[in-house]
Design a protein around this motif. Structure first.
Motif, PDB file in Angstrom:
ATOM      1  N   SER A 101      -1.262  55.451  48.050  1.00 32.96           N
ATOM      2  CA  SER A 101      -1.327  55.083  46.638  1.00 32.96           C
ATOM      3  C   SER A 101       0.028  54.575  46.150  1.00 32.96           C
ATOM      4  CB  SER A 101      -1.863  56.240  45.793  1.00 32.96           C
ATOM      5  OG  SER A 101      -0.831  57.102  45.427  1.00 32.96           O
ATOM      6  N   ALA A 102       1.113  55.129  46.694  1.00 31.46           N
ATOM      7  CA  ALA A 102       2.447  54.616  46.335  1.00 31.46           C
ATOM      8  C   ALA A 102       2.590  53.175  46.833  1.00 31.46           C
ATOM      9  CB  ALA A 102       3.538  55.498  46.944  1.00 31.46           C
ATOM     10  N   GLN A 103       2.059  52.921  48.042  1.00 27.98           N
ATOM     11  CA  GLN A 103       2.109  51.579  48.605  1.00 27.98           C
ATOM     12  C   GLN A 103       1.267  50.612  47.752  1.00 27.98           C
ATOM     13  OE1 GLN A 103       4.152  50.655  51.145  1.00 27.98           O
ATOM     14  NE2 GLN A 103       3.579  48.635  50.389  1.00 27.98           N
ATOM     15  N   HIS A 104       0.071  51.075  47.388  1.00 31.24           N
ATOM     16  CA  HIS A 104      -0.812  50.260  46.554  1.00 31.24           C
ATOM     17  C   HIS A 104      -0.105  49.915  45.234  1.00 31.24           C
ATOM     18  CE1 HIS A 104      -4.432  48.756  44.669  1.00 31.24           C
ATOM     19  NE2 HIS A 104      -4.281  49.607  43.673  1.00 31.24           N
ATOM     20  N   HIS A 105       0.543  50.928  44.667  1.00 28.79           N
ATOM     21  CA  HIS A 105       1.266  50.761  43.407  1.00 28.79           C
ATOM     22  C   HIS A 105       2.375  49.715  43.554  1.00 28.79           C
ATOM     23  CE1 HIS A 105       4.089  51.820  40.183  1.00 28.79           C
ATOM     24  NE2 HIS A 105       3.047  52.322  39.546  1.00 28.79           N
ATOM     25  N   ALA A 106       3.144  49.825  44.644  1.00 27.43           N
ATOM     26  CA  ALA A 106       4.249  48.883  44.878  1.00 27.43           C
ATOM     27  C   ALA A 106       3.717  47.468  45.115  1.00 27.43           C
ATOM     28  CB  ALA A 106       5.085  49.347  46.072  1.00 27.43           C
ATOM     29  N   ASP A 107       2.626  47.357  45.894  1.00 28.91           N
ATOM     30  CA  ASP A 107       2.015  46.042  46.148  1.00 28.91           C
ATOM     31  C   ASP A 107       1.543  45.414  44.837  1.00 28.91           C
ATOM     32  OD1 ASP A 107       2.438  46.470  48.791  1.00 28.91           O
ATOM     33  OD2 ASP A 107       0.341  46.931  49.300  1.00 28.91           O
ATOM     34  N   LEU A 108       0.896  46.243  44.035  1.00 28.27           N
ATOM     35  CA  LEU A 108       0.348  45.752  42.768  1.00 28.27           C
ATOM     36  C   LEU A 108       1.484  45.287  41.853  1.00 28.27           C
ATOM     37  CD1 LEU A 108      -2.344  45.408  41.343  1.00 28.27           C
ATOM     38  CD2 LEU A 108      -2.169  47.762  40.516  1.00 28.27           C
ATOM     39  N   ALA A 109       2.562  46.080  41.802  1.00 26.01           N
ATOM     40  CA  ALA A 109       3.700  45.732  40.950  1.00 26.01           C
ATOM     41  C   ALA A 109       4.280  44.384  41.365  1.00 26.01           C
ATOM     42  CB  ALA A 109       4.756  46.835  41.015  1.00 26.01           C
ATOM     43  N   ALA A 110       4.426  44.177  42.682  1.00 29.17           N
ATOM     44  CA  ALA A 110       4.980  42.908  43.176  1.00 29.17           C
ATOM     45  C   ALA A 110       4.022  41.750  42.876  1.00 29.17           C
ATOM     46  CB  ALA A 110       5.243  43.005  44.684  1.00 29.17           C
TER      47      ALA A 110
END
Ligand code: C2E
Ligand code: MG
Ligand code: MG
Ligand code: MG
Length: 281
Positions: free
Chosen positions: A20-29
């Motif tokens: 979920s942290a990865q998903h969050h970072a991907d989404l932010a980018a």
């Protein structure tokens, strides 16, 4: 065995967190890229006057089409944009775009042009530059402030503080202030004493199941009564049926918004509706 299950669970939990942290970072980018590449659009949903349904205002609702593909819901990406602070840039784009469209409607339809309602998030209200930004946008588009309403939520101004100060500064510019999702927070009534509000947007949850529920009707009627007593507009949110619209009118609501009247739609479609109305008049 029990211990292994526990360890597996912990591993799974950690893996989920990582994912979920990865998903969050991907989404932010992806959001940041999306803003640079023009993947956002504003849709507009009419706010109508009861009982006839004339459009008096439109609410700007953001849509994101990543890579031109299927849209992602603002309910999913606005929280991420808030957490990363990107909502400040995105919010500036939203204000500018909405006011540009509103100015175009004003040029085209004059006094029949709809007022515009723009959602402003909690994080934006913590930006001390927001009132200056709004003033600048209004000036650049030569838009009278009373044509614009900013929608804020109770949680954003909860407990006073800098956000409340900003809301006062915004109101001083002459723009309207709407409390969105009114009635769902912990201190909706308290806020009416301190926050310079001009409109209550009564939450959809109070509008659903109006028919056949005396309690629900009593609550909906009280909320429109509070607005009337305080000299505020009340807008019923999420109206989906003619029955609801009829009941709301009886319960004292002058304004309503919801799929029953119109879905959020591109500016060009709002144009077409306004033209049709102008032609009919
Ligand atoms: P909101 O400001 O309360 O907007 C109303 C939401 O209810 C919109 O969802 C709208 O499409 C939906 N809606 C309208 N009529 C009906 C109806 O009859 N039935 C149902 N079921 N839904 C209805 P949307 O566009 O998905 O936006 C969700 C939330 O995301 C908004 O709630 C707002 O909090 C946020 N949001 C949307 N656009 C913006 C924006 O430009 N800036 C900021 N900061 N937040 C935004
Ligand atoms: Mg809203
Ligand atoms: Mg709302
Ligand atoms: Mg809402």
């Amino acid at each position: 065995a029990a211990q292994r299950v526990g360890a597996n669970r912990q591993q799974q939990y950690t893996a989920d967190l990582d994912a979920s942290a990865q998903h969050h970072a991907d989404l932010a980018a992806a959001l940041r890229r999306g803003l640079d590449q023009g993947e956002f659009r504003l849709f507009y949903q009419p706010i109508v006057e009861l009982p006839l349904g004339r459009i008096t205002a439109v609410e700007a609702l953001i849509r994101w089409f990543p890579d031109g593909g299927t849209p992602v819901s603002p309910a999913e990406f606005i929280p991420v944009a808030e957490q990363t602070g990107m909502i400040v840039d995105l919010g500036a784009w939203i204000l500018d775009t909405a006011c540009a469209d509103a100015a175009a409607w004003r040029d085209r339809f004059g006094d029949a042009a709809p007022r515009i309602s723009v959602n402003v998030s909690a994080r934006q209200l913590l930006d001390p530059e927001l009132p200056a930004l709004v003033a600048d946008v209004l000036r650049r588009h030569a838009l009278p402030p009373h044509q614009v309403t900013l929608e804020i939520t109770e949680t954003a101004v909860f407990a006073g503080g800098p956000a409340l100060h900003t809301v006062h500064a915004l109101r001083s510019l002459g723009v309207g202030i709407a409390l969105d999702d009114f009635g769902t927070g912990h201190s909706s009534l308290t806020l009416l004493r301190t926050c310079p509000v001009t409109t209550l947007k009564v939450d959809k949850s109070f509008i659903d199941e109006l028919n056949g529920s005396p309690q629900q009707e009593a609550i909906a009627a009280s909320l429109s009564g509070i607005a009337a007593t305080l000299g505020l507009r009340a807008v019923a949110e999420g109206v989906e049926t003619q029955d609801q619209a009829d009941r709301l009118h009886v319960l004292g609501y002058r304004f309503a918004q919801g799929y029953h009247f119109a879905r959020p739609q591109p500016a060009t479609e709002i144009d077409a509706s306004l033209l049709a109305t102008a032609g009919a008049a």
